[in-house]
Design a protein around this motif. Structure first.
Motif, PDB file in Angstrom:
ATOM      1  N   LEU A  29       0.480  -5.102   9.655  1.00  0.00           N
ATOM      2  CA  LEU A  29      -0.488  -6.123   9.235  1.00  0.00           C
ATOM      3  C   LEU A  29       0.173  -7.167   8.343  1.00  0.00           C
ATOM      4  O   LEU A  29      -0.039  -8.374   8.520  1.00  0.00           O
ATOM      5  N   ILE A  30       0.980  -6.719   7.389  1.00  0.00           N
ATOM      6  CA  ILE A  30       1.659  -7.650   6.484  1.00  0.00           C
ATOM      7  C   ILE A  30       2.511  -8.641   7.278  1.00  0.00           C
ATOM      8  O   ILE A  30       2.583  -9.838   6.950  1.00  0.00           O
ATOM      9  N   ALA A  38       1.469 -13.122   2.072  1.00  0.00           N
ATOM     10  CA  ALA A  38       2.183 -11.843   2.043  1.00  0.00           C
ATOM     11  C   ALA A  38       3.068 -11.753   0.802  1.00  0.00           C
ATOM     12  O   ALA A  38       3.144 -10.695   0.155  1.00  0.00           O
ATOM     13  N   ASP A  39       3.735 -12.852   0.454  1.00  0.00           N
ATOM     14  CA  ASP A  39       4.566 -12.869  -0.753  1.00  0.00           C
ATOM     15  C   ASP A  39       3.719 -12.634  -2.001  1.00  0.00           C
ATOM     16  O   ASP A  39       4.126 -11.910  -2.923  1.00  0.00           O
ATOM     17  N   THR A  43       3.421  -9.150  -5.142  1.00  0.00           N
ATOM     18  CA  THR A  43       3.489  -9.257  -6.606  1.00  0.00           C
ATOM     19  C   THR A  43       2.305  -8.575  -7.291  1.00  0.00           C
ATOM     20  O   THR A  43       2.289  -8.464  -8.516  1.00  0.00           O
ATOM     21  N   GLU A  44       1.327  -8.135  -6.502  1.00  0.00           N
ATOM     22  CA  GLU A  44       0.098  -7.589  -7.065  1.00  0.00           C
ATOM     23  C   GLU A  44       0.152  -6.069  -7.168  1.00  0.00           C
ATOM     24  O   GLU A  44       0.507  -5.388  -6.203  1.00  0.00           O
ATOM     25  N   ASN A  45      -0.233  -5.552  -8.321  1.00  0.00           N
ATOM     26  CA  ASN A  45      -0.307  -4.106  -8.505  1.00  0.00           C
ATOM     27  C   ASN A  45      -1.516  -3.532  -7.776  1.00  0.00           C
ATOM     28  O   ASN A  45      -1.425  -2.497  -7.105  1.00  0.00           O
ATOM     29  N   THR A  72     -10.798 -14.584  -0.452  1.00  0.00           N
ATOM     30  CA  THR A  72      -9.551 -15.004   0.181  1.00  0.00           C
ATOM     31  C   THR A  72      -9.017 -13.936   1.120  1.00  0.00           C
ATOM     32  O   THR A  72      -8.648 -14.218   2.268  1.00  0.00           O
ATOM     33  N   ALA A  73      -8.977 -12.692   0.648  1.00  0.00           N
ATOM     34  CA  ALA A  73      -8.494 -11.600   1.497  1.00  0.00           C
ATOM     35  C   ALA A  73      -9.372 -11.450   2.730  1.00  0.00           C
ATOM     36  O   ALA A  73      -8.871 -11.247   3.844  1.00  0.00           O
TER      37      ALA A  73
END
Length: 251
Positions: A29-30, A38-39, A43-45, A72-73
């Motif tokens: 998916l990514i 994707a970038d 960066t997100e926990n 957004t997602a």
């Protein structure tokens, strides 16, 4: 805005679809997402989505489910899913056909909160069905039992991260809420989830919780556990762990 998407997967003959295949689907998916998004996700926990794979006995189909936790997602992942007829799994070396891709549910955070805070009576309890291996991490150790405080801590972290306009926060709130839940029934078994050859220990099954305390406490508990199927519970929900369904006992 919360959304849940579903797709039926057609695997090659003889291919199996264990829960841990969710990790491979996540990687695929990514690869389909816009590069800048994707970038950002790397960066997100806390990822703004959960996803999992399971065998649906009633439909006799492998079901891929994705829950998104912000607008957004939902828009980006939803658009990508709708554009796909198949998805290639590089780690498996084959392509999976995708059918009946649809958004099965869409709700606002305010809508969920209103369901409980505007109801005449507060909920009495809930059942939680753990559909894929679930585990928590505390003090560097895996916790392979569904402790109420860890369940609620997981949900509060995601709710407050992705719904800043309706925050549910107070010092030691997870522990306070957990003190007003009572385990009344359980049917659990240990289960492992494989990520890149490493097995994470967890559990599957179901539990029933009875709510106690004030009306406010029980309304918060109902709100959070209604949110749970979108967010998942515990660790690595973006990879396929911690998928749940909940049944809230109202009135």
């Amino acid at each position: 805005m919360l959304r849940r998407f579903e797709a039926e997967l057609r695997l090659p003959d003889g291919a199996r679809a264990p829960s841990s295949m969710g990790s491979i689907l996540h990687g695929a998916l990514i690869e389909q997402l816009p590069e800048d998004y994707a970038d950002y996700l790397h960066t997100e926990n806390l990822r703004p989505y959960s996803q999992s794979i399971r065998w649906d006995r009633a439909r006799e189909r492998v079901i891929w489910r994705i829950g998104t936790l912000d607008r957004t997602a939902g828009e980006i992942i939803g658009a990508v899913l709708q554009s796909l007829e198949h998805i290639h799994l590089r780690q498996k070396g084959y392509t999976v056909d995708m059918q009946n891709i649809q958004c099965i549910e869409e709700r606002g955070y305010q809508d969920i909160a209103d369901e409980y805070f505007r109801a005449e009576t507060a909920p009495r309890g809930a059942e939680i069905h753990f559909l894929t291996p679930t585990s928590f991490k505390q003090g560097g150790a895996y916790i392979i039992l569904p402790e109420s405080a860890l369940i609620l801590q997981s949900l509060l972290a995601r709710w407050n991260r992705f719904c800043p306009d309706i925050r549910i926060e107070e010092d030691d709130l997870a522990q306070t809420l957990a003190a007003h839940t009572r385990l009344t029934r359980y049917a659990l078994r240990s289960a492992a989830f494989s990520v890149e050859g490493y097995n994470i220990r967890g559990f599957r099954g179901q539990i029933a919780l009875q709510f106690a305390g004030s009306d406010m406490v029980r309304r918060i508990l109902g709100t959070l556990l209604t949110f749970a199927p979108y967010a998942g519970l515990g660790i690595k929900t973006a990879l396929g762990m911690g998928a749940v369904e909940t049944d809230i006992w109202k009135g």
